[in-house]
Design an enzyme around this catalytic site. Structure first.
Site, PDB file in Angstrom:
ATOM      1  N   LYS A  47     -11.090   8.520  18.994  1.00 49.64           N
ATOM      2  CA  LYS A  47     -10.752   7.964  17.680  1.00 49.64           C
ATOM      3  C   LYS A  47     -11.404   6.591  17.590  1.00 49.64           C
ATOM      4  O   LYS A  47     -11.200   5.749  18.468  1.00 49.64           O
ATOM      5  CB  LYS A  47      -9.233   7.792  17.550  1.00 49.64           C
ATOM      6  CG  LYS A  47      -8.510   9.034  17.047  1.00 49.64           C
ATOM      7  CD  LYS A  47      -8.346   8.999  15.526  1.00 49.64           C
ATOM      8  CE  LYS A  47      -7.806  10.302  14.989  1.00 49.64           C
ATOM      9  NZ  LYS A  47      -6.357  10.338  14.982  1.00 49.64           N
ATOM     10  N   HIS A  65      -1.994   2.038  12.794  1.00 50.56           N
ATOM     11  CA  HIS A  65      -1.613   1.340  11.546  1.00 50.56           C
ATOM     12  C   HIS A  65      -2.216  -0.067  11.610  1.00 50.56           C
ATOM     13  O   HIS A  65      -3.423  -0.212  11.744  1.00 50.56           O
ATOM     14  CB  HIS A  65      -0.076   1.380  11.457  1.00 50.56           C
ATOM     15  CG  HIS A  65       0.514   1.001  10.136  1.00 50.56           C
ATOM     16  ND1 HIS A  65      -0.214   0.741   9.017  1.00 50.56           N
ATOM     17  CD2 HIS A  65       1.820   0.845   9.758  1.00 50.56           C
ATOM     18  CE1 HIS A  65       0.598   0.445   8.005  1.00 50.56           C
ATOM     19  NE2 HIS A  65       1.837   0.493   8.436  1.00 50.56           N
ATOM     20  N   HIS A 105      -8.317   7.503   7.108  1.00 54.39           N
ATOM     21  CA  HIS A 105      -7.094   7.114   6.417  1.00 54.39           C
ATOM     22  C   HIS A 105      -6.326   8.359   6.039  1.00 54.39           C
ATOM     23  O   HIS A 105      -6.935   9.375   5.689  1.00 54.39           O
ATOM     24  CB  HIS A 105      -7.427   6.295   5.150  1.00 54.39           C
ATOM     25  CG  HIS A 105      -6.268   5.505   4.670  1.00 54.39           C
ATOM     26  ND1 HIS A 105      -5.323   6.030   3.825  1.00 54.39           N
ATOM     27  CD2 HIS A 105      -5.879   4.234   4.951  1.00 54.39           C
ATOM     28  CE1 HIS A 105      -4.410   5.108   3.595  1.00 54.39           C
ATOM     29  NE2 HIS A 105      -4.720   4.000   4.259  1.00 54.39           N
ATOM     30  N   ASP A 146      -9.088  -2.378   7.742  1.00 52.85           N
ATOM     31  CA  ASP A 146      -9.113  -3.091   9.019  1.00 52.85           C
ATOM     32  C   ASP A 146     -10.533  -3.269   9.566  1.00 52.85           C
ATOM     33  O   ASP A 146     -10.770  -4.119  10.424  1.00 52.85           O
ATOM     34  CB  ASP A 146      -8.262  -2.345  10.051  1.00 52.85           C
ATOM     35  CG  ASP A 146      -6.799  -2.352   9.647  1.00 52.85           C
ATOM     36  OD1 ASP A 146      -6.355  -3.368   9.109  1.00 52.85           O
ATOM     37  OD2 ASP A 146      -6.120  -1.334   9.839  1.00 52.85           O
ATOM     38  N   HIS A 159       0.815  -1.215   0.000  1.00 55.76           N
ATOM     39  CA  HIS A 159       0.000   0.000   0.000  1.00 55.76           C
ATOM     40  C   HIS A 159       0.847   1.262   0.000  1.00 55.76           C
ATOM     41  O   HIS A 159       0.646   2.160   0.830  1.00 55.76           O
ATOM     42  CB  HIS A 159      -0.959  -0.013   1.198  1.00 55.76           C
ATOM     43  CG  HIS A 159      -2.231   0.719   0.951  1.00 55.76           C
ATOM     44  ND1 HIS A 159      -2.867   1.466   1.908  1.00 55.76           N
ATOM     45  CD2 HIS A 159      -2.992   0.840  -0.154  1.00 55.76           C
ATOM     46  CE1 HIS A 159      -3.964   1.994   1.398  1.00 55.76           C
ATOM     47  NE2 HIS A 159      -4.059   1.629   0.141  1.00 55.76           N
ATOM     48  N   MET A 190     -11.532   3.101  15.943  1.00 58.54           N
ATOM     49  CA  MET A 190     -10.597   2.283  15.161  1.00 58.54           C
ATOM     50  C   MET A 190     -11.286   1.694  13.913  1.00 58.54           C
ATOM     51  O   MET A 190     -12.458   1.342  13.953  1.00 58.54           O
ATOM     52  CB  MET A 190     -10.043   1.157  16.036  1.00 58.54           C
ATOM     53  CG  MET A 190      -9.176   1.671  17.160  1.00 58.54           C
ATOM     54  SD  MET A 190      -7.687   2.499  16.540  1.00 58.54           S
ATOM     55  CE  MET A 190      -7.816   4.085  17.293  1.00 58.54           C
TER      56      MET A 190
HETATM   57  N1  COA Z   1     -12.404   8.388  14.483  1.00 58.34           N
HETATM   58  C1  COA Z   1     -12.833   9.636  14.803  1.00 58.34           C
HETATM   59  N2  COA Z   1     -12.351  10.723  14.220  1.00 58.34           N
HETATM   60  C2  COA Z   1     -11.409  10.569  13.273  1.00 58.34           C
HETATM   61  C3  COA Z   1     -10.930   9.299  12.890  1.00 58.34           C
HETATM   62  C4  COA Z   1     -11.466   8.180  13.552  1.00 58.34           C
HETATM   63  N3  COA Z   1     -11.044   6.965  13.254  1.00 58.34           N
HETATM   64  N4  COA Z   1      -9.998   9.423  11.932  1.00 58.34           N
HETATM   65  C5  COA Z   1      -9.884  10.737  11.712  1.00 58.34           C
HETATM   66  N5  COA Z   1     -10.731  11.435  12.524  1.00 58.34           N
HETATM   67  C6  COA Z   1     -10.869  12.875  12.587  1.00 58.34           C
HETATM   68  C7  COA Z   1      -9.852  13.430  13.573  1.00 58.34           C
HETATM   69  O1  COA Z   1     -10.328  13.478  14.878  1.00 58.34           O
HETATM   70  C8  COA Z   1      -9.601  14.789  12.986  1.00 58.34           C
HETATM   71  O2  COA Z   1     -10.667  15.613  13.329  1.00 58.34           O
HETATM   72  P1  COA Z   1     -10.428  17.154  13.720  1.00 58.34           P
HETATM   73  O3  COA Z   1      -9.851  17.767  12.465  1.00 58.34           O
HETATM   74  O4  COA Z   1     -11.778  17.638  14.106  1.00 58.34           O
HETATM   75  O5  COA Z   1      -9.440  17.145  14.846  1.00 58.34           O
HETATM   76  C9  COA Z   1      -9.690  14.547  11.472  1.00 58.34           C
HETATM   77  O6  COA Z   1     -10.547  13.423  11.327  1.00 58.34           O
HETATM   78  C10 COA Z   1      -8.331  14.246  10.836  1.00 58.34           C
HETATM   79  O7  COA Z   1      -7.745  13.129  11.508  1.00 58.34           O
HETATM   80  P2  COA Z   1      -6.198  12.902  11.658  1.00 58.34           P
HETATM   81  O8  COA Z   1      -5.959  11.845  12.696  1.00 58.34           O
HETATM   82  O9  COA Z   1      -5.489  14.217  11.852  1.00 58.34           O
HETATM   83  O10 COA Z   1      -5.844  12.395  10.209  1.00 58.34           O
HETATM   84  P3  COA Z   1      -4.614  11.524   9.800  1.00 58.34           P
HETATM   85  O11 COA Z   1      -4.535  11.579   8.344  1.00 58.34           O
HETATM   86  O12 COA Z   1      -3.397  11.881  10.571  1.00 58.34           O
HETATM   87  O13 COA Z   1      -5.096  10.106  10.357  1.00 58.34           O
HETATM   88  C11 COA Z   1      -5.458   7.889  10.735  1.00 58.34           C
HETATM   89  C12 COA Z   1      -5.238   8.961   9.682  1.00 58.34           C
HETATM   90  C13 COA Z   1      -5.557   6.529  10.052  1.00 58.34           C
HETATM   91  C14 COA Z   1      -4.269   7.857  11.700  1.00 58.34           C
HETATM   92  C15 COA Z   1      -6.747   8.190  11.550  1.00 58.34           C
HETATM   93  O14 COA Z   1      -7.840   8.237  10.655  1.00 58.34           O
HETATM   94  C16 COA Z   1      -6.989   7.203  12.656  1.00 58.34           C
HETATM   95  O15 COA Z   1      -6.416   7.332  13.738  1.00 58.34           O
HETATM   96  N6  COA Z   1      -7.847   6.163  12.408  1.00 58.34           N
HETATM   97  C17 COA Z   1      -8.098   5.141  13.394  1.00 58.34           C
HETATM   98  C18 COA Z   1      -7.005   4.075  13.349  1.00 58.34           C
HETATM   99  C19 COA Z   1      -7.097   3.184  12.138  1.00 58.34           C
HETATM  100  O16 COA Z   1      -8.144   2.691  11.786  1.00 58.34           O
HETATM  101  N7  COA Z   1      -5.940   2.947  11.520  1.00 58.34           N
HETATM  102  C20 COA Z   1      -5.817   2.112  10.360  1.00 58.34           C
HETATM  103  C21 COA Z   1      -5.453   2.933   9.167  1.00 58.34           C
HETATM  104  S1  COA Z   1      -5.462   1.956   7.684  1.00 58.34           S
END
Ligand code: COA
Length: 375
Positions: A255, A222, A261, A312, A187, A257
């Site tokens: 957050k 991740h 993305h 996931d 990916h 899970m």
């Molecule tokens: N649940 C709730 N809110 C979420 C979210 C989630 N899973 N993912 C993103 N958001 C929100 C954040 O709170 C943030 O909101 P805000 O701007 O009001 O503060 C906004 O969306 C941006 O999120 P951010 O974490 O800054 O984006 P990112 O690009 O850094 O994050 C991830 C990407 C994957 C880290 C994030 O979506 C996440 O933590 N997801 C949950 C873990 C997960 O499923 N990981 C597997 C990825 S394949």
């Protein structure tokens, strides 16, 4: 330096070129060496995709037969490594066991000084073949059960179930599992792949790069998310309370899970395929509840925040319905992503540039050292 010039988390930064895969968030698509991942899922087994990852082409029948015979002949691990796994703490997370076992395998390499492409490809096939044996061994040992040696007459997906449970499930289950391996294989410059590339960019060895990848993948932002998703579904347990659970989580700014993305903002290209196979697992096992809860969570999250599920989200319940221990989901991700990591490591080494970004210093202004007795 202005905040605008700093890309925290390397968000939006292109750090290098790659021929291995392309993530296209604008059209929710993903290709491996040009092939859409959905087509690979429907038409190929994981072994074909492993070959594709390393050679840039799908194998013909003769190449596949030779590759499979080679991979199957390498599945056994040394008695010493088996003992390391046997003696690992039973309550250790399997990702920690795997990180240690892969590191140990690196120490068993008889020619550690060699770093040419052919030797690294050989090591990659070895890792592909042996990681499922490591996972199976730990699955057994930590429950006080006997090790089940791998079989050379089974595909990788079939053999995984064999080494963990001593039996191969119905073809529907094997196919759903195989599809998940294809979807997890690669990916782009995700955190673990970039970690692996960063490690070897100092001309460190392939095993070290893979160990770094495992360490990065373990985190819940991740790969660890697939485990967290299933814990969440089990905590909710009843579709009737799913919507309220999500609304509370969002109100409390938690957050959730399996959602969101860094690259995809309108949905993950891999989700529809994995969801389809998760639904097949629900139909096959009669366990409808998990996807009912998942559907409500998904609809509520999209309605409230316009945030979509990632791979996931459907893979967690799919693995649960296959009877796999929850903390083994991220190790399965390793079993698949080893193909992408090693392809990237070899690509990095073929045209290496040390990965060494800059930082914006925000610490103390320069000052004089006061000797110990006078402080
Ligand atoms: N649940 C709730 N809110 C979420 C979210 C989630 N899973 N993912 C993103 N958001 C929100 C954040 O709170 C943030 O909101 P805000 O701007 O009001 O503060 C906004 O969306 C941006 O999120 P951010 O974490 O800054 O984006 P990112 O690009 O850094 O994050 C991830 C990407 C994957 C880290 C994030 O979506 C996440 O933590 N997801 C949950 C873990 C997960 O499923 N990981 C597997 C990825 S394949």
């Amino acid at each position: 330096m202005s905040d605008d010039a700093i890309h925290r988390g390397l968000d939006g930064v292109v750090v290098d070129s790659t021929r291995i895969s392309k993530v296209m968030p604008e059209i929710n698509a993903l290709v491996y060496h040009g092939y859409p991942v959905q087509e690979l899922c429907e038409n190929c087994r994981f072994e074909e995709v492993a070959w594709l990852m390393w050679h840039g082409e799908l194998p013909d029948a003769k190449q596949l037969a030779a590759f499979e015979a080679d991979e199957r002949s390498r599945r056994n691990i040394s008695p010493v490594l088996l003992d390391v796994i046997r003696k690992s703490p039973r309550n250790a997370h399997p990702m920690d066991m795997l990180r240690t076992a892969v590191s140990f395998l690196g120490m068993e390499d008889s020619m550690p000084e060699k770093a040419d492409a052919a030797t690294n490809l050989n090591r990659s096939i070895d890792l592909l073949a042996k990681i499922p044996t490591m996972i199976g061994a730990f699955t057994r040992f930590r429950k006080g059960r006997e090790f089940i040696p791998p079989r050379s007459d089974l595909s990788m997906a079939e053999n995984f179930f064999h080494v963990c449970f001593g039996k191969v499930p119905a073809p529907e289950v094997v196919k759903a599992f195989d599809v998940s391996l294809v979807l997890y294989a690669e990916h782009g410059f995700n955190a673990s792949t970039f970690t692996a590339r960063t490690v070897v960019s100092s001309l460190s060895d392939l095993y070290s790069g893979v160990v770094g990848g495992i360490a990065s993948l373990k985190g819940p932002l991740h790969g660890g998310a697939n485990e967290a998703v299933m814990h969440m579904l089990k905590e909710i347990d009843d579709p009737k309370i799913a919507r309220e659970w999500m609304l509370t989580a969002l109100r409390e700014k938690r957050k959730v899970m399996g959602f969101g993305h860094r690259v995809y903002k309108h949905g993950d290209s891999r989700v529809p395929t994995m969801k389809k196979y998760a639904q097949k697992m629900a139909a096959f096992t009669g366990q409808k509840k998990w996807l009912e809860i998942a559907d409500i969570l998904e609809a509520t999250m999209i309605e409230q925040k316009n945030i979509y599920p990632n791979l996931d989200f459907p893979s967690g319940p799919a693995y649960y319905m296959m009877g796999i221990d929850i903390d083994m989901y991220t190790p399965i991700f390793v079993m698949a992503r080893i193909t992408g990591w090693t392809a990237h490591i070899m690509e990095q080494l073929a045209s290496n540039a040390l990965i060494r970004p800059l930082s914006n210093y925000t610490g103390h202004a320069e000052r004089r050292v006061v000797p110990l007795g006078k402080r």
